[in-house]
Design an enzyme around this catalytic site. Structure first.
Site, mmCIF file in Angstrom:
data_model
loop_
_atom_site.group_PDB
_atom_site.id
_atom_site.type_symbol
_atom_site.label_atom_id
_atom_site.label_comp_id
_atom_site.label_asym_id
_atom_site.label_seq_id
_atom_site.Cartn_x
_atom_site.Cartn_y
_atom_site.Cartn_z
ATOM 1 N N LYS A 274 42.874 44.996 30.295
ATOM 2 C CA LYS A 274 43.722 46.485 30.333
ATOM 3 C C LYS A 274 45.046 46.447 30.366
ATOM 4 O O LYS A 274 45.408 46.666 29.382
ATOM 5 C CB LYS A 274 42.914 47.347 31.129
ATOM 6 C CG LYS A 274 41.054 47.012 31.005
ATOM 7 C CD LYS A 274 40.850 47.903 32.187
ATOM 8 C CE LYS A 274 40.855 48.018 33.357
ATOM 9 N NZ LYS A 274 39.526 46.833 34.076
ATOM 10 N N ARG B 50 36.428 55.252 36.151
ATOM 11 C CA ARG B 50 35.747 54.030 36.656
ATOM 12 C C ARG B 50 34.317 54.342 37.036
ATOM 13 O O ARG B 50 33.290 53.848 36.930
ATOM 14 C CB ARG B 50 36.155 53.323 38.121
ATOM 15 C CG ARG B 50 37.221 52.010 37.679
ATOM 16 C CD ARG B 50 37.784 52.202 38.657
ATOM 17 N NE ARG B 50 38.288 49.846 39.029
ATOM 18 C CZ ARG B 50 39.249 49.869 38.526
ATOM 19 N NH1 ARG B 50 40.306 50.741 37.894
ATOM 20 N NH2 ARG B 50 39.643 48.667 38.050
ATOM 21 N N ARG C 156 47.761 38.146 44.233
ATOM 22 C CA ARG C 156 47.006 39.739 44.115
ATOM 23 C C ARG C 156 45.714 39.114 45.253
ATOM 24 O O ARG C 156 45.399 38.898 44.997
ATOM 25 C CB ARG C 156 46.407 40.159 42.757
ATOM 26 C CG ARG C 156 47.165 41.726 42.704
ATOM 27 C CD ARG C 156 46.575 41.762 41.242
ATOM 28 N NE ARG C 156 45.624 43.041 41.945
ATOM 29 C CZ ARG C 156 45.038 43.564 40.426
ATOM 30 N NH1 ARG C 156 45.747 43.801 39.859
ATOM 31 N NH2 ARG C 156 43.367 44.096 40.625
HETATM 32 P P1 ATP Z 1 42.734 45.317 34.960
HETATM 33 O O1 ATP Z 1 42.813 43.460 35.742
HETATM 34 O O2 ATP Z 1 42.368 44.568 33.867
HETATM 35 O O3 ATP Z 1 44.037 45.125 34.581
HETATM 36 P P2 ATP Z 1 41.587 44.910 37.812
HETATM 37 O O4 ATP Z 1 40.081 45.769 38.289
HETATM 38 O O5 ATP Z 1 41.867 44.028 37.872
HETATM 39 O O6 ATP Z 1 41.512 45.361 35.830
HETATM 40 P P3 ATP Z 1 42.769 47.821 38.697
HETATM 41 O O7 ATP Z 1 42.904 48.955 37.640
HETATM 42 O O8 ATP Z 1 44.334 47.272 38.746
HETATM 43 O O9 ATP Z 1 42.259 46.096 38.428
HETATM 44 O O10 ATP Z 1 42.606 48.083 40.249
HETATM 45 C C1 ATP Z 1 42.499 47.577 41.448
HETATM 46 C C2 ATP Z 1 40.983 48.136 42.345
HETATM 47 O O11 ATP Z 1 42.388 49.504 42.601
HETATM 48 C C3 ATP Z 1 39.956 48.244 41.939
HETATM 49 O O12 ATP Z 1 39.546 47.213 42.145
HETATM 50 C C4 ATP Z 1 40.447 49.730 42.849
HETATM 51 O O13 ATP Z 1 39.616 49.161 44.072
HETATM 52 C C5 ATP Z 1 41.155 50.873 42.878
HETATM 53 N N1 ATP Z 1 41.492 51.526 41.847
HETATM 54 C C6 ATP Z 1 41.654 51.460 39.905
HETATM 55 N N2 ATP Z 1 41.741 52.672 40.290
HETATM 56 C C7 ATP Z 1 40.924 53.035 40.186
HETATM 57 C C8 ATP Z 1 39.590 54.493 40.024
HETATM 58 N N3 ATP Z 1 39.433 55.359 39.331
HETATM 59 N N4 ATP Z 1 38.839 55.134 40.869
HETATM 60 C C9 ATP Z 1 38.553 54.396 42.246
HETATM 61 N N5 ATP Z 1 39.714 53.042 42.521
HETATM 62 C C10 ATP Z 1 40.150 52.612 41.100
HETATM 63 MG MG MG Z 2 45.563 46.475 35.695
#
Ligand code: ATP
Ligand code: MG
Length: 190
Positions: free
Chosen positions: A14, A89, A134
């Site tokens: 993303k 989400r 991370r």
């Molecule tokens: P990607 O690797 O595709 O960028 P990702 O799932 O690794 O996505 P982030 O989108 O950066 O990571 O989100 C990291 C964490 O932040 C999630 O695991 C969650 O705990 C929290 N988080 C982020 N967005 C939301 C949301 N819309 N609602 C609830 N928690 C969220």
């Molecule tokens: Mg991300």
């Protein structure tokens, strides 16, 4: 106004594809993961709450997340539109986003689903963990995040299909091919 939701499991690409979309269409980028990580880095109260949940693979509660998103949207000036990365989400978040946009006479233009098999997600996230450090990119937390994704986030595919906004993209393979598929999907809706 071009409002794009970029959607997919953790590690689906993303963030990477958002950067390219921002550059091509001149959109503002709201990444809720980035917002939360900057709160954690700043040591704010919100950051401390978020850290406990994120490190355990859990979502931040809807009410709080929706408030954060609304505040970010309010701050934008002269926007051509937004790419929403990591939000919604949950169904409650999707409903809130629709209501927020509708109240401004707007809507989501397209929801772009990046589909990547779970074994590839795991490989990508473990690699990212090694490179970026991370804290949530370790095997145990990744497994929890995938469970949360399948239970709480994945139902949004149906939700956006019903809303007529869902676009499926094969998210594994060449970055350039994936981006070309995304552009074709967006351009067919504007
Ligand atoms: P990607 O690797 O595709 O960028 P990702 O799932 O690794 O996505 P982030 O989108 O950066 O990571 O989100 C990291 C964490 O932040 C999630 O695991 C969650 O705990 C929290 N988080 C982020 N967005 C939301 C949301 N819309 N609602 C609830 N928690 C969220
Ligand atoms: Mg991300």
């Amino acid at each position: 106004m071009l409002n794009i939701v970029i959607f997919g499991a953790p590690g689906s690409g993303k963030g990477t594809q958002s950067e390219r979309i921002v550059e091509k269409y001149g959109l503002d980028h709201i990444s809720t993961g980035d917002v939360l990580r900057s709160e954690i880095a700043a040591g704010s109260e919100l950051g401390m709450v978020a850290k406990g949940l994120i490190d355990n693979g859990q979502l931040i509660p809807d009410e709080l997340m929706i408030e954060i998103l609304a505040a970010k949207l309010d701050k934008l000036v002269d926007s051509k539109g937004v790419i929403f990365d990591g939000f919604p989400r949950t169904i409650a978040q999707a409903e809130a986003l629709k209501a927020l946009l509708n109240s401004r006479g707007q809507d989501v233009t397209a929801m772009i689903e990046l589909d990547v098999p779970e074994d590839e997600l795991m490989d990508r996230l473990l690699k990212r963990g090694q490179l970026s450090g991370r804290a949530d990119d370790n095997e145990e937390t990744i497994k929890k995040r995938l469970v949360v994704y399948n239970e709480q986030t994945s139902p949004l595919k149906e939700w956006y299909k019903n809303d007529g906004k869902h676009c499926y993209i094969n998210g594994s393979g060449e970055l350039d091919r994936i981006f070309a598929d995304i552009v074709a999907a967006i351009d067919s809706r504007i």
